[in-house]
Enzyme design. Sequence first.
Site, mmCIF file in Angstrom:
data_model
loop_
_atom_site.group_PDB
_atom_site.id
_atom_site.type_symbol
_atom_site.label_atom_id
_atom_site.label_comp_id
_atom_site.label_asym_id
_atom_site.label_seq_id
_atom_site.Cartn_x
_atom_site.Cartn_y
_atom_site.Cartn_z
ATOM 1 N N VAL A 1 47.634 25.745 9.294
ATOM 2 C CA VAL A 1 46.979 24.767 8.410
ATOM 3 C C VAL A 1 45.495 25.099 8.248
ATOM 4 O O VAL A 1 44.865 25.646 9.154
ATOM 5 C CB VAL A 1 47.127 23.313 8.908
ATOM 6 C CG1 VAL A 1 48.563 22.844 8.772
ATOM 7 C CG2 VAL A 1 46.607 23.143 10.320
ATOM 8 N N HIS A 2 44.953 24.770 7.096
ATOM 9 C CA HIS A 2 43.534 25.022 6.815
ATOM 10 C C HIS A 2 43.075 24.085 5.717
ATOM 11 O O HIS A 2 43.847 23.705 4.836
ATOM 12 C CB HIS A 2 43.322 26.480 6.397
ATOM 13 C CG HIS A 2 44.246 26.948 5.307
ATOM 14 N ND1 HIS A 2 45.549 27.329 5.548
ATOM 15 C CD2 HIS A 2 44.067 27.069 3.970
ATOM 16 C CE1 HIS A 2 46.123 27.687 4.410
ATOM 17 N NE2 HIS A 2 45.245 27.519 3.425
ATOM 18 N N MET A 3 41.802 23.724 5.800
ATOM 19 C CA MET A 3 41.204 22.828 4.816
ATOM 20 C C MET A 3 40.364 23.641 3.841
ATOM 21 O O MET A 3 39.618 24.528 4.247
ATOM 22 C CB MET A 3 40.318 21.818 5.538
ATOM 23 C CG MET A 3 39.732 20.766 4.629
ATOM 24 S SD MET A 3 38.639 19.668 5.578
ATOM 25 C CE MET A 3 38.536 18.297 4.438
#
Length: 161
Positions: A118-120
């Site tokens: 996951v990454h923003m």
Amino acid sequence: MKQLWAPWRLEYVAAADEQEGCVFCLAEAGDDEERLVVHRGERAFVLLNKFPYASGHLMVAPKRHVGELGGLDADEALEIHRLAVQGMAALMEAFGPQGYNLGWNLGRIAGAGIVDHVHMHVVPRWAGDTNFMPVLADVKVLPEALAETRRKLAAGWPLAG
Ligand SMILES: [Zn+2]
């Protein structure tokens, strides 16, 4: 409301399927310049998107290989948000954007190129940027632009606080 349109990202999504290993884990273990890492925190780090929606498009990821947003612990979730805020300050210092889009693309259907770490996204915005963005797709210009952008943002990164 204009749609962001970035045709070179199709190539990215196709390439992500063929790539050996996870680009975030490779970046976490790798060289800042080679992997476009802008800043490293305790539990999370910031890197430039190699296939950006806009110039200065950052991604903030946990150091752990976590595929679910709910799999982040509280310290990781907090640090990712703090790094995103610091990233906006660094972007403001370097490029003076007029706004930002921050968000999570969860699942391939939602536009995630990498689905298992996951990454923003932190995407700086300027008035009319949908018009100049296609210029950034020029493969001859982009690598140098990315290296220069990485250097500027790393140099201008704010002190934590
Ligand atoms: Zn990973």
